[in-house]
Design a protein around this motif. Structure first.
Motif, short mmCIF file in Angstrom:
data_model
loop_
_atom_site.label_atom_id
_atom_site.label_comp_id
_atom_site.label_asym_id
_atom_site.label_seq_id
_atom_site.Cartn_x
_atom_site.Cartn_y
_atom_site.Cartn_z
N ASP A 290 1.04 -1.12 -0.18
CA ASP A 290 -0.11 0.14 -0.19
C ASP A 290 1.19 0.90 0.27
O ASP A 290 0.22 2.33 -0.99
CB ASP A 290 -1.19 0.15 1.12
CG ASP A 290 -2.39 -1.07 1.12
OD1 ASP A 290 -2.67 -1.07 0.44
OD2 ASP A 290 -2.84 -1.77 2.23
N LEU A 291 2.48 1.32 1.10
CA LEU A 291 2.73 1.95 0.93
C LEU A 291 3.61 2.84 -0.83
O LEU A 291 3.30 3.82 -1.18
CB LEU A 291 3.70 2.34 1.94
CG LEU A 291 4.91 3.48 2.35
CD1 LEU A 291 4.42 4.57 2.25
CD2 LEU A 291 5.37 3.19 3.44
N ALA B 256 2.52 9.51 -6.00
CA ALA B 256 2.69 10.30 -5.81
C ALA B 256 4.00 10.74 -6.60
O ALA B 256 5.30 11.91 -6.52
CB ALA B 256 2.99 10.63 -3.95
N GLY B 257 4.73 10.05 -6.95
CA GLY B 257 6.06 10.06 -7.92
C GLY B 257 6.87 10.20 -7.67
O GLY B 257 8.61 10.76 -7.91
N ARG B 258 6.82 9.42 -6.06
CA ARG B 258 8.32 8.55 -5.16
C ARG B 258 7.80 7.93 -5.59
O ARG B 258 7.59 6.35 -4.64
CB ARG B 258 8.12 10.20 -3.95
CG ARG B 258 7.67 11.00 -3.86
CD ARG B 258 7.46 11.83 -2.61
NE ARG B 258 8.40 11.10 -1.57
CZ ARG B 258 7.83 11.64 -0.46
NH1 ARG B 258 6.85 11.96 0.00
NH2 ARG B 258 8.64 11.31 0.40
N LEU B 259 9.53 6.93 -5.24
CA LEU B 259 9.81 6.00 -5.33
C LEU B 259 10.16 5.17 -4.19
O LEU B 259 11.66 5.72 -3.37
CB LEU B 259 10.60 4.99 -6.69
CG LEU B 259 10.59 5.14 -7.81
CD1 LEU B 259 10.97 5.02 -8.49
CD2 LEU B 259 8.96 4.98 -7.69
N LEU B 260 10.59 3.66 -3.96
CA LEU B 260 10.77 3.64 -2.69
C LEU B 260 12.32 2.82 -2.87
O LEU B 260 12.51 1.86 -3.91
CB LEU B 260 9.91 2.83 -2.17
CG LEU B 260 8.92 2.88 -0.75
CD1 LEU B 260 7.62 2.09 -1.07
CD2 LEU B 260 8.83 4.07 -0.12
N PRO B 261 13.05 1.82 -1.96
CA PRO B 261 14.16 2.01 -1.78
C PRO B 261 14.28 0.70 -2.77
O PRO B 261 12.98 -0.17 -2.28
CB PRO B 261 14.86 1.60 -0.62
CG PRO B 261 14.28 2.99 -0.62
CD PRO B 261 13.22 3.00 -0.32
N ASP B 262 14.83 0.12 -3.82
CA ASP B 262 15.24 -1.42 -4.04
C ASP B 262 14.82 -2.14 -3.39
O ASP B 262 14.41 -3.75 -3.22
CB ASP B 262 16.52 -1.74 -5.29
CG ASP B 262 16.71 -0.58 -6.30
OD1 ASP B 262 14.98 -0.67 -6.09
OD2 ASP B 262 17.31 -0.59 -6.66
N ALA B 263 15.30 -2.59 -1.91
CA ALA B 263 15.43 -3.43 -0.71
C ALA B 263 14.12 -3.49 -0.58
O ALA B 263 13.75 -4.67 0.14
CB ALA B 263 16.55 -3.36 0.54
N VAL B 264 12.99 -2.19 -0.30
CA VAL B 264 12.01 -2.68 0.51
C VAL B 264 11.18 -3.68 -1.12
O VAL B 264 10.50 -4.71 -0.42
CB VAL B 264 10.98 -1.07 0.38
CG1 VAL B 264 9.60 -1.01 0.65
CG2 VAL B 264 11.58 -0.43 1.12
N HIS B 265 10.92 -3.30 -2.06
CA HIS B 265 10.30 -3.54 -3.06
C HIS B 265 10.77 -5.37 -3.39
O HIS B 265 10.18 -6.32 -3.31
CB HIS B 265 10.91 -3.36 -4.66
CG HIS B 265 10.20 -1.73 -4.52
ND1 HIS B 265 8.36 -2.25 -4.82
CD2 HIS B 265 10.34 -0.55 -4.54
CE1 HIS B 265 8.14 -0.51 -5.08
NE2 HIS B 265 9.55 0.04 -5.04
N GLU B 266 12.53 -5.47 -2.95
CA GLU B 266 12.70 -7.31 -2.43
C GLU B 266 12.11 -7.67 -1.55
O GLU B 266 12.10 -8.82 -1.78
CB GLU B 266 14.79 -7.06 -3.19
CG GLU B 266 14.76 -6.64 -4.40
CD GLU B 266 17.04 -6.27 -3.75
OE1 GLU B 266 17.01 -6.49 -2.45
OE2 GLU B 266 17.19 -5.48 -5.00
N PHE B 267 12.39 -7.05 -0.80
CA PHE B 267 11.09 -7.62 0.59
C PHE B 267 9.65 -7.65 0.39
O PHE B 267 9.26 -9.15 0.57
CB PHE B 267 11.42 -6.28 1.58
CG PHE B 267 10.66 -7.41 2.97
CD1 PHE B 267 11.65 -7.55 4.12
CD2 PHE B 267 9.13 -7.16 3.34
CE1 PHE B 267 10.80 -8.31 5.18
CE2 PHE B 267 8.64 -7.32 4.56
CZ PHE B 267 9.91 -8.15 4.89
#
Length: 251
Positions: free
Chosen positions: A214-215, A222-233
């Motif tokens: 969700d985050l 909003a055009g702001r990406l989360l770090p790759d480590a979060v997507h990997e998680f």
């Protein structure tokens, strides 16, 4: 046939942890600073002196500085024999000194020790409070510290939040799923690297991954990406996999 080694008691572990911390600081700081710390620890071990303890905790920064401990692999291994997943290699001499001083007051009285910790968290200045929270990694009677740990998770003061959330095994060992999830999401939201959260992979659960998705979606819109480590998680999660169980924290 030799008998098995005796199981160390809480008293044994507290004393051994104090000695480890004292040794690391003493070999790092100048001789006069080392003598000062030795004197203050011995004073508290002989007779707990609340007034002197408060004074010593306040003087630590000036006396010991904040130099890194520069621990060897053997030092870290010795630390983790006493406390699983303890990460003292990121501590400075000021944190180690304050934690050692507090541990020197341990007399097997859970209520008295918890009161010392609570008092420092309530009245100490920022660096004292943060050092105390980092000490939750090694303090005895962890259940009695839960209210302070939860308060730190809710804190808007970033150094206090990070003192409990980052490089600290206490949350992974003691927080229930809801509180742990809240902490992890707050880390991601505030830009704290997910890799600094102890036990985050073994505490992974369906609800936490849902909250992260969700985050991530909100940030993407909003055009702001989360770090790759979060997507990997998120991507390596297997729905339905049981997370590590945490003992009851009610007492």
């Amino acid at each position: 046939m030799s008998s098995a080694a005796p199981i160390p008691t809480v008293d044994d572990i507290a004393a051994a942890t104090t000695d480890l911390l004292r040794g690391w600081v003493v070999r790092t700081v100048p001789a006069d600073a080392a003598r000062w710390l030795d004197t203050e620890i011995d004073r508290q071990r002989n007779t707990v002196d609340e007034r002197r303890l408060g004074t010593a905790l306040g003087l630590v920064g000036r006396r010991l500085g904040g130099t890194g401990l520069s621990l060897s692999p053997d030092d870290v291994a010795a630390a983790q024999v006493l406390h699983r997943r303890w990460q003292p290699h990121i501590w400075g001499t000021d944190v180690a000194g304050r934690v050692a001083l507090l541990l020197a007051t341990w007399r097997g009285d859970e209520e008295a020790f918890a009161a010392h910790v609570d008092r420092l968290c309530a009245t100490g200045e920022l660096t004292e409070h943060a050092a105390c929270l980092k000490g939750f990694a090694v303090f005895p009677v962890p259940v009695r510290l839960l209210s302070r740990a939860r308060a730190a998770i809710r804190s808007s003061v970033q150094p206090l939040f990070e003192a409990i959330a980052c490089h600290n095994p206490y949350p992974a060992d003691r927080f229930d799923e809801a509180v742990y999830n809240q902490m992890v999401i707050k880390c991601v939201f505030s830009g704290v690297p997910i890799g600094t959260i102890v036990g985050v992979d073994e505490r992974r659960n369906d609800e936490l991954v849902r909250m992260m998705r969700d985050l991530a979606s909100e940030r993407r819109i909003a055009g702001r990406l989360l770090p790759d480590a979060v997507h990997e998680f998120i991507e390596t999660h297997h729905p339905g996999r049981a997370s590590i169980s945490v003992p009851s924290t009610e007492k």
